[in-house]
Write an enzyme that holds these catalytic residues in place. Sequence first.
Site, PDB file in Angstrom:
ATOM      1  N   HIS A 118      -5.789 -15.127   5.473  1.00  0.00           N
ATOM      2  CA  HIS A 118      -5.060 -15.141   4.167  1.00  0.00           C
ATOM      3  C   HIS A 118      -3.815 -16.340   4.490  1.00  0.00           C
ATOM      4  CE1 HIS A 118      -7.009 -11.951   2.110  1.00  0.00           C
ATOM      5  NE2 HIS A 118      -6.720 -11.399   3.215  1.00  0.00           N
TER       6      HIS A 118
ATOM      7  N   GLN B 156       0.879  -1.099  -0.056  1.00  0.00           N
ATOM      8  CA  GLN B 156       0.043   0.101  -0.077  1.00  0.00           C
ATOM      9  C   GLN B 156       0.936   1.279  -0.097  1.00  0.00           C
ATOM     10  OE1 GLN B 156      -3.060  -0.862   2.969  1.00  0.00           O
ATOM     11  NE2 GLN B 156      -1.229  -1.374   4.551  1.00  0.00           N
TER      12      GLN B 156
ATOM     13  N   HIS C 242       0.465  -4.828   2.828  1.00  0.00           N
ATOM     14  CA  HIS C 242      -0.665  -4.983   3.403  1.00  0.00           C
ATOM     15  C   HIS C 242      -0.874  -6.383   3.509  1.00  0.00           C
ATOM     16  CE1 HIS C 242      -5.383  -4.287   2.311  1.00  0.00           C
ATOM     17  NE2 HIS C 242      -4.993  -5.236   3.119  1.00  0.00           N
TER      18      HIS C 242
ATOM     19  N   GLU D 169      -4.169 -10.666   8.858  1.00  0.00           N
ATOM     20  CA  GLU D 169      -3.727 -11.297   7.657  1.00  0.00           C
ATOM     21  C   GLU D 169      -3.356 -12.788   7.733  1.00  0.00           C
ATOM     22  OE1 GLU D 169      -3.528  -9.647   4.528  1.00  0.00           O
ATOM     23  OE2 GLU D 169      -4.674  -7.824   5.474  1.00  0.00           O
TER      24      GLU D 169
HETATM   25  O1  U2P Z   1     -10.059  -5.526  -2.245  1.00  0.00           O
HETATM   26  C1  U2P Z   1     -10.710  -5.414  -0.876  1.00  0.00           C
HETATM   27  C2  U2P Z   1     -10.258  -6.570   0.025  1.00  0.00           C
HETATM   28  O2  U2P Z   1     -10.597  -7.803  -0.450  1.00  0.00           O
HETATM   29  C3  U2P Z   1      -9.345  -8.841  -0.145  1.00  0.00           C
HETATM   30  N1  U2P Z   1      -8.810  -9.218  -1.344  1.00  0.00           N
HETATM   31  C4  U2P Z   1      -8.745  -8.540  -2.561  1.00  0.00           C
HETATM   32  C5  U2P Z   1      -7.984  -9.193  -3.640  1.00  0.00           C
HETATM   33  C6  U2P Z   1      -7.377 -10.122  -3.523  1.00  0.00           C
HETATM   34  O3  U2P Z   1      -6.901 -10.755  -4.654  1.00  0.00           O
HETATM   35  N2  U2P Z   1      -7.442 -11.036  -2.573  1.00  0.00           N
HETATM   36  C7  U2P Z   1      -8.059 -10.595  -1.468  1.00  0.00           C
HETATM   37  O4  U2P Z   1      -8.172 -11.088  -0.415  1.00  0.00           O
HETATM   38  C8  U2P Z   1      -8.389  -8.053   0.643  1.00  0.00           C
HETATM   39  O5  U2P Z   1      -8.957  -8.018   1.990  1.00  0.00           O
HETATM   40  P1  U2P Z   1      -8.389  -7.957   3.370  1.00  0.00           P
HETATM   41  O6  U2P Z   1      -7.153  -8.827   3.356  1.00  0.00           O
HETATM   42  O7  U2P Z   1      -7.700  -6.368   3.418  1.00  0.00           O
HETATM   43  O8  U2P Z   1      -9.170  -8.419   4.424  1.00  0.00           O
HETATM   44  C9  U2P Z   1      -8.758  -6.576   0.138  1.00  0.00           C
HETATM   45  O9  U2P Z   1      -8.329  -5.509   0.915  1.00  0.00           O
END
Ligand code: U2P
Length: 272
Positions: free
Chosen positions: A132, A40, A70, A128
């Site tokens: 993820h 970011q 991010h 995160e």
């Molecule tokens: O784009 C908004 C939020 O969706 C999640 N995102 C987006 C694109 C991608 O390829 N993968 C994905 O996970 C992100 O979620 P966060 O990790 O912020 O909760 C992104 O911020």
Amino acid sequence: MSCLLLPLLHFSSCEASSSSSSSSSSSKGREFDYFVLALQWPGTICRSTHHCCSSNGCCGSNPLTYFTIHGLWADYDDGTWPSCCSHSGFDINKISSLLPTLKKYWPSLYCSSSSRCFGGKGPIWAHEWEKHGTCSYPVIQDEYSYFSTTLDLYSKYNVTKILETAGIEATNGEKYLLGDIVSAIKKAFGASPLLVCKHGSLQELRLCFYKDFTPRDCVIGSNIVDDSPNSRNSCPRYISLPTYTFPFPVIGETSGAIARLARKHPELFATS
Ligand code: U2P
């Protein structure tokens, strides 16, 4: 290996999401296809900060002048991604040796704490990893590896330096051709990034990787150029990389005394 096959490893379920928030049941439980390293640009985010707290990286004594992390996301080729793939809850003790580096390069840029997968709130790292990191299995198998791998990729591909070398630097006056930013990254990184903008300013720059961490294009084709003022995430043809100042300008304050005080004693200005 499917997420559904992982209960022995405390991996219980995977949910698939997309940018439109729709859930794709067809992809439920599938192993991810590739990684996204989402970076970011603090100038764009911190410029909108109205109040401070100790956890907000925008409020440090020196403004952030480099891309920060991010997250490292495990995505599917169809544009959706799995999330919250296990009950392996975040444990800060497992990454204590990485904390100084994480605070510098992976700070939260907001005051609000982030949601955790199975209830409650926590630091951005908890969000995160749980959302993820747990879906990066079997390539990444534990919390420490998730954070150390992400930091390794971040330092290997220094996007701030790549853009500076191409003459693309943070400034409040100038705008850069989207195509020039993409070309500079492509030349140095070897694959196409994905750019996300907010009101014409670069908010995120995403690099994509195959599962062996070699670079790959983020999108088939190219970034969609959208010059309409209401565009939510796509970028116009010309985009800015704004700077911000901290302490944030105080309306009606011209003497600079508050700014000097805040620089010397930032704790006095923390609101939570
Ligand atoms: O784009 C908004 C939020 O969706 C999640 N995102 C987006 C694109 C991608 O390829 N993968 C994905 O996970 C992100 O979620 P966060 O990790 O912020 O909760 C992104 O911020």
